[in-house]
Motif scaffolding. Structure first.
Motif, PDB file in Angstrom:
ATOM      1  N   LEU A  34      11.785  90.181 -73.734  1.00 20.91           N
ATOM      2  CA  LEU A  34      11.774  90.471 -75.167  1.00 20.91           C
ATOM      3  C   LEU A  34      13.151  90.931 -75.641  1.00 20.91           C
ATOM      4  O   LEU A  34      13.636  90.506 -76.705  1.00 20.91           O
ATOM      5  N   LEU A  35      13.814  91.800 -74.874  1.00 21.95           N
ATOM      6  CA  LEU A  35      15.144  92.278 -75.257  1.00 21.95           C
ATOM      7  C   LEU A  35      16.153  91.136 -75.294  1.00 21.95           C
ATOM      8  O   LEU A  35      17.046  91.106 -76.154  1.00 21.95           O
ATOM      9  N   HIS A  36      16.019  90.191 -74.368  1.00 25.43           N
ATOM     10  CA  HIS A  36      16.925  89.036 -74.371  1.00 25.43           C
ATOM     11  C   HIS A  36      16.772  88.220 -75.645  1.00 25.43           C
ATOM     12  O   HIS A  36      17.770  87.754 -76.228  1.00 25.43           O
ATOM     13  N   LEU A  37      15.540  88.057 -76.090  1.00 22.74           N
ATOM     14  CA  LEU A  37      15.308  87.285 -77.304  1.00 22.74           C
ATOM     15  C   LEU A  37      15.823  88.023 -78.540  1.00 22.74           C
ATOM     16  O   LEU A  37      16.366  87.413 -79.460  1.00 22.74           O
ATOM     17  N   ILE A  38      15.646  89.345 -78.570  1.00 23.62           N
ATOM     18  CA  ILE A  38      16.146  90.122 -79.714  1.00 23.62           C
ATOM     19  C   ILE A  38      17.671  90.074 -79.754  1.00 23.62           C
ATOM     20  O   ILE A  38      18.274  89.919 -80.832  1.00 23.62           O
ATOM     21  N   LEU A  39      18.306  90.189 -78.590  1.00 24.34           N
ATOM     22  CA  LEU A  39      19.765  90.091 -78.535  1.00 24.34           C
ATOM     23  C   LEU A  39      20.226  88.719 -79.009  1.00 24.34           C
ATOM     24  O   LEU A  39      21.216  88.597 -79.753  1.00 24.34           O
ATOM     25  N   THR A  40      19.497  87.675 -78.606  1.00 19.67           N
ATOM     26  CA  THR A  40      19.828  86.319 -79.034  1.00 19.67           C
ATOM     27  C   THR A  40      19.680  86.171 -80.547  1.00 19.67           C
ATOM     28  O   THR A  40      20.541  85.581 -81.216  1.00 19.67           O
ATOM     29  N   ALA A  41      18.617  86.734 -81.096  1.00 15.80           N
ATOM     30  CA  ALA A  41      18.369  86.615 -82.531  1.00 15.80           C
ATOM     31  C   ALA A  41      19.434  87.322 -83.352  1.00 15.80           C
ATOM     32  O   ALA A  41      19.809  86.860 -84.436  1.00 15.80           O
ATOM     33  N   LEU A  42      19.964  88.440 -82.844  1.00 16.40           N
ATOM     34  CA  LEU A  42      20.914  89.235 -83.621  1.00 16.40           C
ATOM     35  C   LEU A  42      22.362  88.834 -83.393  1.00 16.40           C
ATOM     36  O   LEU A  42      23.175  88.889 -84.340  1.00 16.40           O
ATOM     37  N   PHE A  43      22.729  88.446 -82.170  1.00 16.86           N
ATOM     38  CA  PHE A  43      24.146  88.315 -81.837  1.00 16.86           C
ATOM     39  C   PHE A  43      24.579  86.914 -81.406  1.00 16.86           C
ATOM     40  O   PHE A  43      25.778  86.665 -81.318  1.00 16.86           O
ATOM     41  N   HIS A  44      23.672  86.021 -81.104  1.00 18.27           N
ATOM     42  CA  HIS A  44      24.088  84.694 -80.664  1.00 18.27           C
ATOM     43  C   HIS A  44      24.734  83.941 -81.832  1.00 18.27           C
ATOM     44  O   HIS A  44      24.270  84.040 -82.971  1.00 18.27           O
ATOM     45  N   PRO A  45      25.822  83.218 -81.586  1.00 19.44           N
ATOM     46  CA  PRO A  45      26.472  82.482 -82.679  1.00 19.44           C
ATOM     47  C   PRO A  45      25.564  81.452 -83.334  1.00 19.44           C
ATOM     48  O   PRO A  45      25.771  81.107 -84.504  1.00 19.44           O
ATOM     49  N   LEU A  46      24.569  80.966 -82.601  1.00 21.58           N
ATOM     50  CA  LEU A  46      23.693  79.913 -83.116  1.00 21.58           C
ATOM     51  C   LEU A  46      22.258  80.415 -83.206  1.00 21.58           C
ATOM     52  O   LEU A  46      21.815  81.236 -82.396  1.00 21.58           O
ATOM     53  N   ALA A  47      21.561  79.922 -84.195  1.00 18.96           N
ATOM     54  CA  ALA A  47      20.151  80.258 -84.386  1.00 18.96           C
ATOM     55  C   ALA A  47      19.318  78.991 -84.272  1.00 18.96           C
ATOM     56  O   ALA A  47      19.788  77.897 -84.602  1.00 18.96           O
ATOM     57  N   PRO A  48      18.077  79.096 -83.812  1.00 18.50           N
ATOM     58  CA  PRO A  48      17.252  77.883 -83.658  1.00 18.50           C
ATOM     59  C   PRO A  48      16.793  77.334 -85.004  1.00 18.50           C
ATOM     60  O   PRO A  48      16.643  78.073 -85.977  1.00 18.50           O
ATOM     61  N   GLY A 183      29.410  83.591 -76.923  1.00 20.95           N
ATOM     62  CA  GLY A 183      29.180  82.156 -76.957  1.00 20.95           C
ATOM     63  C   GLY A 183      29.687  81.427 -75.737  1.00 20.95           C
ATOM     64  O   GLY A 183      29.939  80.213 -75.793  1.00 20.95           O
ATOM     65  N   ALA A 184      29.838  82.142 -74.619  1.00 21.82           N
ATOM     66  CA  ALA A 184      30.421  81.519 -73.425  1.00 21.82           C
ATOM     67  C   ALA A 184      29.543  80.419 -72.853  1.00 21.82           C
ATOM     68  O   ALA A 184      30.039  79.506 -72.191  1.00 21.82           O
ATOM     69  N   VAL A 193      34.877  77.881 -78.052  1.00 23.39           N
ATOM     70  CA  VAL A 193      34.304  79.195 -77.757  1.00 23.39           C
ATOM     71  C   VAL A 193      35.259  80.322 -78.138  1.00 23.39           C
ATOM     72  O   VAL A 193      34.839  81.425 -78.513  1.00 23.39           O
ATOM     73  N   GLY A 194      36.571  80.045 -78.071  1.00 24.16           N
ATOM     74  CA  GLY A 194      37.543  81.084 -78.398  1.00 24.16           C
ATOM     75  C   GLY A 194      37.374  81.632 -79.801  1.00 24.16           C
ATOM     76  O   GLY A 194      37.708  82.795 -80.061  1.00 24.16           O
ATOM     77  N   ASN A 195      36.860  80.839 -80.720  1.00 23.11           N
ATOM     78  CA  ASN A 195      36.634  81.333 -82.079  1.00 23.11           C
ATOM     79  C   ASN A 195      35.565  82.417 -82.092  1.00 23.11           C
ATOM     80  O   ASN A 195      35.689  83.418 -82.804  1.00 23.11           O
ATOM     81  N   TYR A 196      34.504  82.218 -81.308  1.00 26.35           N
ATOM     82  CA  TYR A 196      33.451  83.229 -81.229  1.00 26.35           C
ATOM     83  C   TYR A 196      33.969  84.502 -80.559  1.00 26.35           C
ATOM     84  O   TYR A 196      33.625  85.616 -80.959  1.00 26.35           O
ATOM     85  N   VAL A 197      34.787  84.337 -79.534  1.00 23.62           N
ATOM     86  CA  VAL A 197      35.369  85.494 -78.853  1.00 23.62           C
ATOM     87  C   VAL A 197      36.227  86.299 -79.822  1.00 23.62           C
ATOM     88  O   VAL A 197      36.116  87.524 -79.912  1.00 23.62           O
ATOM     89  N   LEU A 198      37.079  85.616 -80.557  1.00 24.74           N
ATOM     90  CA  LEU A 198      38.002  86.303 -81.459  1.00 24.74           C
ATOM     91  C   LEU A 198      37.272  87.033 -82.568  1.00 24.74           C
ATOM     92  O   LEU A 198      37.590  88.192 -82.875  1.00 24.74           O
ATOM     93  N   GLU A 199      36.269  86.408 -83.178  1.00 25.42           N
ATOM     94  CA  GLU A 199      35.587  87.063 -84.287  1.00 25.42           C
ATOM     95  C   GLU A 199      34.771  88.264 -83.815  1.00 25.42           C
ATOM     96  O   GLU A 199      34.669  89.274 -84.519  1.00 25.42           O
TER      97      GLU A 199
END
Length: 554
Positions: A34-48, A183-184, A193-199
């Protein structure tokens, strides 16, 4: 989506509530899927892309039956991960009868609508063999990064956003955290990916130090955020590009902090022109005023618990051969701190505090002292962070509550990091400590610091040492009488010159001003009378001269 421009803007309440709840989730829940999914929903550069996605149903496994005793109990959170995969499987009924016991209507189902799509995004990020799902830009990540950077009218939410970010990054394993927030693990030939790292790293680095200029006093208020540095540490630990980028940005923040700090004495002097600094005269030179104000910033008790900056520094402790403990080694400050739910609650419930209250004549210099201590912290963090940071979660966790003398990582076989004894903050066991810069420590403390490392062996050659001989000719030497305690008797060579009156031993000495030091000296025995032997000395900045009140005399 609420925006706010001040900490008391009522429009910020919904966003603050959401950030508080997100922090509470990461601090209290232990279900990793569940925590992995919440982290994905909040911080992943892409959303489903949720339209037309798979919907998973599963029986509500609310209770469990012990296979050994047959006892039925409410299923605990730590045990729930075996039954609720949150979209990672088809959700078929569990076939192990000894592990589950479903009560109520058998047709009842838990329906997971967004979980399967989020699970696909998470799995495609951490698993190289997993296919890439249909995705779009994640609006929630964009909003949180704006909160962290204080942009788009989100400055009022910055602190709470860092509490949430630190809770998320500290809870979940660094390998997952790095791939998700940076976004690695994104599989896209058109994405750099460097754009996601920088921002991400840029937003985190902005919040580690904030600077605000008071409109009423024109004094810089620098504030160091140890929770922000802790989040940055976890975000960059497993990614070389992120670590390198963050190190450069942190160094830039240190240079900015130095520029702000250099302005403080002059701004304080203009704000407090009529205030008497340690009894200085109104005709003193500007350079003298600057020196006196700087000394007060570091040596007067203007911080919490009525302590000065020097008194607020920590120091490592070691056990002696006789079993006692003593302080030794370099002085240090906390540079990162894990947040707790109590920290978040205290921040939400606190009342706005005006550090520069109009009725406090010392408010400008109090704010200056806080800013100076904040600079020491960000400078120490910069040197700590530029070292080797452990990429292993267990190694990084072992650094908390200790003073790290060799950068972030050092030799994994080296056990030189000592337990830190520090009372300058809440929860020192949740902090990582780093020593002051050697030059800064030597200038502030002006004493020998030998930690076994020759590069950290300092001694101010200008500081007069007991027993050394100084010339008295041409200097202002004021005769005085000092009490000789048993502990200081060994400092005197002519013990026969002491006078005992009513059981108290007294010795005639000369008080000599030598540069920025005050010296107590006795005439050199057998000399020509032009020299004195130093009994003790101290910095003038550490002294406060007070004039007797004649009206108080009998």
């Amino acid at each position: 989506s609420a925006t706010a421009n001040s900490t008391i803007d009522p429009d910020s309440a919904p966003a603050k509530t959401a950030l508080f709840l997100a922090s509470a989730v990461f601090h209290t829940l232990t279900n990793k899927p569940l925590l992995h999914l919440i982290l994905t929903a909040l911080f992943h550069p892409l959303a489903p892309v949720s339209e037309g996605g798979l919907i998973v149903k599963a029986k509500p496994e609310a209770v469990s039956r012990s296979s050994s005793t047959g006892q039925v109990c409410v299923r605990a959170d730590s045990d729930a991960s075996n039954f609720y995969a949150f979209g990672q499987d088809s959700g078929d009924d569990n076939e192990d009868d000894c592990k589950s016991d479903t009560q109520g209507d058998n047709d009842q189902k838990c329906v997971f609508v967004l979980a399967p799509a989020l699970s696909n995004v998470f799995q495609s990020t951490v698993d190289p063999l997993h296919g890439a799902p249909d995705t779009k830009e994640n609006p929630y990540r964009r909003a949180i990064l704006a909160c962290l950077g204080g942009t788009d009218g989100m400055s009022a939410l910055q602190t709470l956003a860092f509490f949430t970010t630190d809770a998320a990054f500290s809870t979940i394993d660094q390998t997952f955290t790095s791939k998700i927030i940076l976004g690695a693990g994104i599989k896209s030939p058109t994405t750099f990916v460097g754009n996601y790292v920088l921002e991400t790293i840029s937003a985190l680095c902005i919040g580690i130090m904030t600077a605000a200029l008071s409109s009423s006093h024109e004094i810089w208020n620098l504030e160091f955020n140890p929770f922000a540095t802790n989040a940055l540490l976890h975000a960059a630990a497993c990614d070389e590009m992120a670590h390198s980028t963050a190190s450069k940005l942190v160094e830039h923040r240190v240079r900015q902090s130095k520029a702000y700090l250099a302005q403080l004495p002059d701004r304080i002097g203009k704000t407090m022109p009529s205030f008497s600094m340690n009894g200085r005269s109104s005709g003193s030179s500007k350079s003298t005023d600057t020196d006196l104000i700087t000394d007060q910033l570091f040596f007067d008790a203007h911080l919490v618990k009525e302590k000065s900056i020097v008194e607020s520094l920590g120091r490592s402790t070691a056990s002696t051969t006789d079993g006692e403990t003593k302080q030794n080694g370099p002085f240090f400050v906390p540079v990162t701190q894990k947040s707790s739910l109590d920290d978040v609650s205290s921040h939400v419930c606190r009342k706005p505090v005006d550090l520069l209250a109009a009725d406090d004549v010392l408010a400008p210099i109090r704010s200056g002292a806080r800013s100076a201590f904040a600079h020491l912290q960000i400078d120490a963090f910069s040197r700590f962070f530029s070292g080797a940071i452990p990429s292993d979660q267990e190694q990084l966790t072992s650094l908390y509550g200790k003073m790290c003398t060799d950068g972030g990582g050092g030799d994994e076989n080296d056990d030189n990091d000592e337990e830190a004894s520090y009372d300058g903050c809440s929860g020192p066991d949740r902090c990582i400590f780093s020593p002051l810069d050697d030059n800064v420590a030597s200038a502030l403390l002006e004493q020998e610091m030998d930690t076994g490392n020759s590069s950290r062996h300092h001694h101010d050659s200008q500081h007069p040492q007991p027993g050394s001989v100084v010339g008295l000719v041409g200097r202002a030497a004021f005769p005085c009488v000092c009490e000789v305690s048993p502990e200081s008797l060994s400092l005197f060579t002519d013990k026969g010159a002491c006078v005992v009156a009513e059981g108290v031993k007294w010795q005639s000495l000369y008080l000599v001003i030598l540069g920025k030091y005050m010296i107590l000296a006795e005439p050199e025995k057998g000399g020509s009378g032009g020299n004195g032997r130093v009994v003790s000395s101290c910095r003038l900045a550490c002294l406060r001269a007070e004039k007797d009140d004649p009206s108080a005399e009998d």
